[in-house]
Design an enzyme around this catalytic site. Sequence first.
Site, PDB file in Angstrom:
ATOM      1  N   GLU A 158     -16.892  -7.328  12.010  1.00 28.95           N
ATOM      2  CA  GLU A 158     -16.797  -7.974  13.322  1.00 28.95           C
ATOM      3  C   GLU A 158     -16.716  -7.003  14.498  1.00 28.95           C
ATOM      4  O   GLU A 158     -15.816  -7.118  15.338  1.00 28.95           O
ATOM      5  CB  GLU A 158     -15.604  -8.949  13.326  1.00 28.95           C
ATOM      6  CG  GLU A 158     -15.726  -9.990  12.224  1.00 28.95           C
ATOM      7  CD  GLU A 158     -14.577 -11.002  12.196  1.00 28.95           C
ATOM      8  OE1 GLU A 158     -13.571 -10.792  12.893  1.00 28.95           O
ATOM      9  OE2 GLU A 158     -14.709 -11.998  11.454  1.00 28.95           O
ATOM     10  N   ASN A 199     -20.609  -6.121   8.780  1.00 26.52           N
ATOM     11  CA  ASN A 199     -20.515  -7.571   8.574  1.00 26.52           C
ATOM     12  C   ASN A 199     -20.055  -8.233   9.876  1.00 26.52           C
ATOM     13  O   ASN A 199     -19.183  -7.707  10.577  1.00 26.52           O
ATOM     14  CB  ASN A 199     -19.447  -7.778   7.479  1.00 26.52           C
ATOM     15  CG  ASN A 199     -19.383  -9.164   6.887  1.00 26.52           C
ATOM     16  OD1 ASN A 199     -20.413  -9.707   6.474  1.00 26.52           O
ATOM     17  ND2 ASN A 199     -18.186  -9.732   6.814  1.00 26.52           N
ATOM     18  N   HIS A 235     -20.153 -18.567   8.805  1.00 27.96           N
ATOM     19  CA  HIS A 235     -19.152 -19.630   9.002  1.00 27.96           C
ATOM     20  C   HIS A 235     -19.811 -20.667   9.912  1.00 27.96           C
ATOM     21  O   HIS A 235     -19.843 -20.497  11.130  1.00 27.96           O
ATOM     22  CB  HIS A 235     -17.876 -19.066   9.637  1.00 27.96           C
ATOM     23  CG  HIS A 235     -17.120 -18.168   8.706  1.00 27.96           C
ATOM     24  ND1 HIS A 235     -16.579 -18.626   7.527  1.00 27.96           N
ATOM     25  CD2 HIS A 235     -16.847 -16.844   8.764  1.00 27.96           C
ATOM     26  CE1 HIS A 235     -15.976 -17.619   6.906  1.00 27.96           C
ATOM     27  NE2 HIS A 235     -16.133 -16.524   7.628  1.00 27.96           N
ATOM     28  N   GLU A 263     -19.839 -15.016   3.775  1.00 24.79           N
ATOM     29  CA  GLU A 263     -18.632 -15.851   3.900  1.00 24.79           C
ATOM     30  C   GLU A 263     -19.003 -17.293   4.189  1.00 24.79           C
ATOM     31  O   GLU A 263     -18.359 -17.979   4.996  1.00 24.79           O
ATOM     32  CB  GLU A 263     -17.720 -15.315   5.023  1.00 24.79           C
ATOM     33  CG  GLU A 263     -17.340 -13.848   4.841  1.00 24.79           C
ATOM     34  CD  GLU A 263     -16.361 -13.317   5.888  1.00 24.79           C
ATOM     35  OE1 GLU A 263     -15.739 -14.125   6.605  1.00 24.79           O
ATOM     36  OE2 GLU A 263     -16.225 -12.084   5.984  1.00 24.79           O
ATOM     37  N   ASP A 265     -19.426 -21.003   4.770  1.00 25.14           N
ATOM     38  CA  ASP A 265     -18.810 -22.331   4.688  1.00 25.14           C
ATOM     39  C   ASP A 265     -19.413 -23.181   5.800  1.00 25.14           C
ATOM     40  O   ASP A 265     -19.969 -22.654   6.764  1.00 25.14           O
ATOM     41  CB  ASP A 265     -17.266 -22.315   4.718  1.00 25.14           C
ATOM     42  CG  ASP A 265     -16.645 -21.484   5.819  1.00 25.14           C
ATOM     43  OD1 ASP A 265     -17.284 -21.273   6.867  1.00 25.14           O
ATOM     44  OD2 ASP A 265     -15.477 -21.052   5.643  1.00 25.14           O
TER      45      ASP A 265
HETATM   46  C1  XIL Z   1      -9.566 -15.133   6.594  1.00 21.72           C
HETATM   47  C2  XIL Z   1      -8.842 -15.556   5.321  1.00 21.72           C
HETATM   48  O1  XIL Z   1      -9.664 -16.446   4.590  1.00 21.72           O
HETATM   49  C3  XIL Z   1      -7.522 -16.215   5.675  1.00 21.72           C
HETATM   50  O2  XIL Z   1      -6.792 -16.501   4.484  1.00 21.72           O
HETATM   51  C4  XIL Z   1      -6.717 -15.326   6.582  1.00 21.72           C
HETATM   52  O3  XIL Z   1      -5.555 -15.992   7.001  1.00 21.72           O
HETATM   53  C5  XIL Z   1      -7.536 -14.920   7.796  1.00 21.72           C
HETATM   54  O4  XIL Z   1      -8.748 -14.315   7.373  1.00 21.72           O
HETATM   55  N1  XIL Z   1     -13.880 -13.537   8.786  1.00 21.72           N
HETATM   56  C6  XIL Z   1     -13.524 -12.621   7.826  1.00 21.72           C
HETATM   57  C7  XIL Z   1     -12.501 -12.972   6.817  1.00 21.72           C
HETATM   58  O5  XIL Z   1     -14.157 -11.573   7.734  1.00 21.72           O
HETATM   59  O6  XIL Z   1     -11.762 -11.844   6.420  1.00 21.72           O
HETATM   60  C8  XIL Z   1     -11.563 -14.041   7.315  1.00 21.72           C
HETATM   61  O7  XIL Z   1     -10.716 -14.414   6.241  1.00 21.72           O
HETATM   62  C9  XIL Z   1     -12.352 -15.210   7.842  1.00 21.72           C
HETATM   63  C10 XIL Z   1     -13.229 -14.805   8.999  1.00 21.72           C
END
Ligand code: XIL
Length: 455
Positions: A158, A199, A235, A263, A265
């Site tokens: 990020e 990432n 996401h 990641e 979802d």
């Molecule tokens: C999230 C986890 O899933 C949670 O359990 C935690 O509280 C916060 O982080 N982007 C990322 C991940 O790169 O590391 C994050 O994971 C979600 C957003």
Amino acid sequence: MRNRLMSVAAALLATCALAGVAALPARGADNPPLRDLANAQGRYYGTAVTASKLTGAYGDVAGTQFDSVTPGNEMKWGSVEPARGSFNWAGADQVVAFAAAHGQKVRGHTLVWHSQLPSWVSSGTWSAEQLRTLMTDHIATEVGRYQGRIDHWDVVNEPFNEDGTRRQSLFQTTLGDGYIADALRAARAADPAAKLYVNDYNTDGTGAKSDAMYRLVSSLRAQGVPIDGVGFQAHLILGQVPSTLQANLRRFADLGLDVALTELDIRMPLPATAAQLAQQKEEYRAVTAACVAVTRCRGVTVWGFTDADSWIPDVFPGQGAATPYDENLRPKPAYDGIVQALGGTVPVPTTSCAVTYTVPNQWTGGFTANVVVKNTGTTPVNGWTVGWSWPAGQRVTQAWSTTLTQSGSQVTAANASYNGSLPAGGSASFGFNATWTGTNTAPAAFTLNGAACAP
Ligand code: XIL
């Protein structure tokens, strides 16, 4: 001869088990797991996991369905070094051991990120030289510990703001733009075999943030900085999957870099409706298909495979249902969408029916019949046709509550506009007048939506 009015009632009850496999419990158990389907496409299918949950049913699904795991939190700096020089590798070790036991890849996540830092780092006062050493030592320690056991590292996470400028993280403000190259070099030195990624989120489609990532990785390549891939977190929001996803992955791949969805979802407002879950299925299918379509897309990781282990409800109040399994570890329609994108086949949902055919009124040459079709299965039926064959030359002359067509002895009765939906246990009725000669034998069997019902 006098015509005699006859009142004959013929009743026939046909219970039919429609073709198909039990939808919920057996699905995923009777079919090739996602990892096998993905492998056949030259991809991996991964999931984020929570180390402490990797037993029982959760561990079974994680171990059998997926061939890559990412620790959701256990490898973050704040988890592994909560106090300076005091390490806690328990959770990270557990995930790496689980992966080894199940023949899975590991995505190491993540080394340099503005969030989930230990407070001793984030609230410390550091010169550039001090922080660079802290950062590269951290990388050397963690990457070194797992050297040879991590397939992909999210080295930097990020780094961008939404407008494509650099996020003003501790690393950016203290070290300047060069921290990313320094981090990648330190990771390469600690594990030359691991694939090194940058990432980010909201870079999935084209746009200012994605363009900034594109310029960054182009320039890293040009300078010979060790970078192997770009991770797209994905996401996503139901109804807002970027239409440029596949083209965006391809332009990064065309730079000679690997790409991965890291990641995934797809969240929605709660409570989830059947229509939303059906749309989510199509979106999981489309997103997975985008990776399959781009040669250098190595795989997809979902950010938690079950709604019971998703970060979404905590971080986006009122939203959730974002993963392919429900809270009881049952596969959702989204799971089927993934299967389809990976070239698998999805079982026809189980349903079953009972058809009652009665003739309350019959006279010489004519009769009236009533038909009731009942959905005795557990899955709603939306839109129906009931079919049968007449053995004795009967012909329909008029019908109600259905659109009825006859071709030779074959009759097909389709739902009317107002009686097409049959919830589990629900039924619909229709009727007709018809002619007969000789005998008025009732049909021997019925079909519902084309599938034969056993007599
Ligand atoms: C999230 C986890 O899933 C949670 O359990 C935690 O509280 C916060 O982080 N982007 C990322 C991940 O790169 O590391 C994050 O994971 C979600 C957003």
